[in-house]
Design a protein around this motif. Structure first.
Motif, PDB file in Angstrom:
ATOM      1  N   VAL A  25       0.834  -1.199   0.000  1.00  0.00           N
ATOM      2  CA  VAL A  25       0.000   0.000   0.000  1.00  0.00           C
ATOM      3  C   VAL A  25       0.868   1.248   0.000  1.00  0.00           C
ATOM      4  CG1 VAL A  25      -1.923   1.193   1.113  1.00  0.00           C
ATOM      5  CG2 VAL A  25      -1.679  -1.288   1.387  1.00  0.00           C
ATOM      6  N   MET A  26       0.597   2.163  -0.927  1.00  0.00           N
ATOM      7  CA  MET A  26       1.225   3.479  -0.938  1.00  0.00           C
ATOM      8  C   MET A  26       0.300   4.474  -0.243  1.00  0.00           C
ATOM      9  SD  MET A  26       2.744   3.821  -4.837  1.00  0.00           S
ATOM     10  CE  MET A  26       3.223   5.534  -4.564  1.00  0.00           C
ATOM     11  N   VAL A  27       0.858   5.260   0.671  1.00  0.00           N
ATOM     12  CA  VAL A  27       0.105   6.311   1.359  1.00  0.00           C
ATOM     13  C   VAL A  27       0.836   7.625   1.127  1.00  0.00           C
ATOM     14  CG1 VAL A  27      -0.824   7.139   3.542  1.00  0.00           C
ATOM     15  CG2 VAL A  27      -0.642   4.662   3.126  1.00  0.00           C
ATOM     16  N   ARG A  28       0.155   8.591   0.521  1.00  0.00           N
ATOM     17  CA  ARG A  28       0.748   9.905   0.284  1.00  0.00           C
ATOM     18  C   ARG A  28      -0.091  10.951   0.999  1.00  0.00           C
ATOM     19  NH1 ARG A  28       0.907  11.745  -5.719  1.00  0.00           N
ATOM     20  NH2 ARG A  28       2.412  10.026  -5.864  1.00  0.00           N
ATOM     21  N   ALA A  29       0.567  11.786   1.797  1.00  0.00           N
ATOM     22  CA  ALA A  29      -0.136  12.806   2.566  1.00  0.00           C
ATOM     23  C   ALA A  29       0.757  14.017   2.741  1.00  0.00           C
ATOM     24  CB  ALA A  29      -0.541  12.250   3.937  1.00  0.00           C
ATOM     25  N   PRO A  30       0.182  15.198   2.952  1.00  0.00           N
ATOM     26  CA  PRO A  30       0.997  16.365   3.281  1.00  0.00           C
ATOM     27  C   PRO A  30       1.407  16.297   4.755  1.00  0.00           C
ATOM     28  CG  PRO A  30      -1.304  16.960   3.266  1.00  0.00           C
ATOM     29  CD  PRO A  30      -1.248  15.525   2.847  1.00  0.00           C
ATOM     30  N   PRO A  31       2.474  16.991   5.133  1.00  0.00           N
ATOM     31  CA  PRO A  31       2.909  16.964   6.539  1.00  0.00           C
ATOM     32  C   PRO A  31       1.826  17.383   7.519  1.00  0.00           C
ATOM     33  CG  PRO A  31       4.639  17.882   5.157  1.00  0.00           C
ATOM     34  CD  PRO A  31       3.439  17.719   4.274  1.00  0.00           C
ATOM     35  N   VAL A  32       0.937  18.296   7.127  1.00  0.00           N
ATOM     36  CA  VAL A  32      -0.099  18.772   8.033  1.00  0.00           C
ATOM     37  C   VAL A  32      -1.108  17.673   8.382  1.00  0.00           C
ATOM     38  CG1 VAL A  32      -1.712  19.597   6.264  1.00  0.00           C
ATOM     39  CG2 VAL A  32      -1.599  20.773   8.487  1.00  0.00           C
ATOM     40  N   ALA A  33      -1.139  16.618   7.559  1.00  0.00           N
ATOM     41  CA  ALA A  33      -2.070  15.506   7.779  1.00  0.00           C
ATOM     42  C   ALA A  33      -1.374  14.283   8.366  1.00  0.00           C
ATOM     43  CB  ALA A  33      -2.760  15.143   6.473  1.00  0.00           C
ATOM     44  N   GLU A  34      -0.277  14.500   9.058  1.00  0.00           N
ATOM     45  CA  GLU A  34       0.507  13.374   9.570  1.00  0.00           C
ATOM     46  C   GLU A  34      -0.320  12.477  10.500  1.00  0.00           C
ATOM     47  OE1 GLU A  34       4.867  12.443  11.598  1.00  0.00           O
ATOM     48  OE2 GLU A  34       3.973  14.433  11.810  1.00  0.00           O
TER      49      GLU A  34
END
Length: 363
Positions: A25-34
């Motif tokens: 699984v690849m998970v991509r998120a911005p730092p603000v959504a850690e």
């Protein structure tokens, strides 16, 4: 951690992408959504799958794009290889600054989209979901306090998706066997299109979270008439207001906007397919009760229709039917709450935002 974040993560992993043991699984998120990335990774680990988490910075991406020559862009083979080997993909959105990309030249953004189209194509063949973390920048754009925006997001996301599916299935059963759809709103929108042989998809929180729409693909050459999108579109941090399109034989032959018309032009100039419609969507999520300048939510509002120029969603185009190909897919919204109706094969199925299977419908 906020228990609503953990519930959001469970919905992503168990409902939207249906992660199984041994999945990659690849998970991509911005730092603000850690926090949400952490909760998703934790649930993936509990299931016994493998997680690759990337916290992607919009500031870094802006810096890269502003310093690059678009002629040097090429498809990133390393990312493409990873996407091709991935079983599921989770994309989390959230902003500290929703206008971070606003000073990147539009031609640079268009060129970047074109070379990354193979990644989009590969992703479409996977189990994937795009969702929203209630970040402060998005709250500010929606003109809400952070706490108010959190409540709005979680009300729309953490809900009974089986009940939503059943509600929307009533519209699927109307639209799926249809030949022609007409959309009329006031004196500014009168658009007809064929949907013959296309598939109507019930979006109940799988690929989009929140879900809350049914959508299909127009036959590309069939669209005729004009449409005024009276809800703003935010594109790379800039607003396009009152976008207007006129179609002949499926192609945009005239267009304008009250604000940032040049940005609308750049979208339509992406490639040949960007001047044709790839999607007709009908919003049906009643928990999304206000416009927030966020298309993931706004297109699901119950009193709206949205149309996308560019790439059709493969799921809505059966084998052998005409598929509109493009490097872009840009949704735009028409408010259908007043002086508006949708006709399917000559029969009014929605008037002023109320469907014929809902209380208050006037045929």
């Amino acid at each position: 951690m906020d228990p609503r974040v953990r519930e959001h993560a469970r919905t992503i992993v168990e409902h939207s992408t249906k992660i199984e043991p041994d999945d990659d699984v690849m998970v991509r998120a911005p730092p603000v959504a850690e926090d949400l990335a952490v909760a998703v990774a934790e649930r993936i680990g509990e299931i016994g799958a493998s997680a690759s988490v990337s916290l992607r910075s919009a500031r870094a991406n802006r810096a890269y794009l502003r310093s690059s020559d678009p002629e040097d862009f090429d498809t990133p083979d390393h990312l493409l290889a990873m996407m091709e080997e991935t079983d599921a993909f989770v994309l989390v959105k959230g902003s500290r600054n929703t206008a971070e990309m606003s000073d990147v030249p539009t031609e640079t953004l268009s060129a970047y989209q074109r070379v990354r189209q193979p990644l989009q194509d590969a992703r479409m063949g996977k189990r994937w979901v795009g969702t929203q973390f209630p970040a402060p920048g998005d709250a500010q754009k929606a003109e809400m306090s952070t706490e108010e925006y959190e409540e709005f997001v979680y009300d729309a996301v953490n809900k009974d998706w089986d009940a939503q599916r059943e509600h929307q299935q009533q519209m699927v059963e109307i639209l799926d066997p249809a030949d022609e759809v007409r959309i009329v709103s006031g004196e500014t929108t009168d658009l007809t299109m064929s949907v013959e042989g296309m598939k109507t998809v019930n979006d109940y929180g799988e690929k989009n979270l929140p879900g809350g729409e049914v959508f299909t693909a127009p036959v590309p050459d069939s669209v005729e008439g004009e449409v005024l999108f009276d809800k703003p579109l935010v594109r790379h941090g800039r607003e396009i207001e009152d976008a207007y399109l006129r179609f002949e034989s499926g192609e945009v032959v005239d267009h304008d906007a009250a604000k940032n018309a040049d940005l609308l032009t750049s979208v339509l100039d992406t490639d040949e397919g960007a001047r044709r419609l790839g999607e007709l969507g009908i919003g049906m999520n009643r928990d999304i009760d206000r416009f927030t300048y966020n298309m993931l939510f706004d297109e699901k509002m119950g009193d709206t229709v949205h149309l996308a120029v560019g790439r059709a969603i493969r799921e809505s185009v059966p084998e052998g039917r005409p598929y509109n190909q493009s490097a872009t897919h840009v949704d735009m919204i028409v408010d259908m709450s007043e002086d508006s109706y949708i006709e399917v094969d000559g029969e009014v199925v929605q008037r002023n935002g109320r469907f014929r299977f809902e209380d208050g419908f006037e045929g």
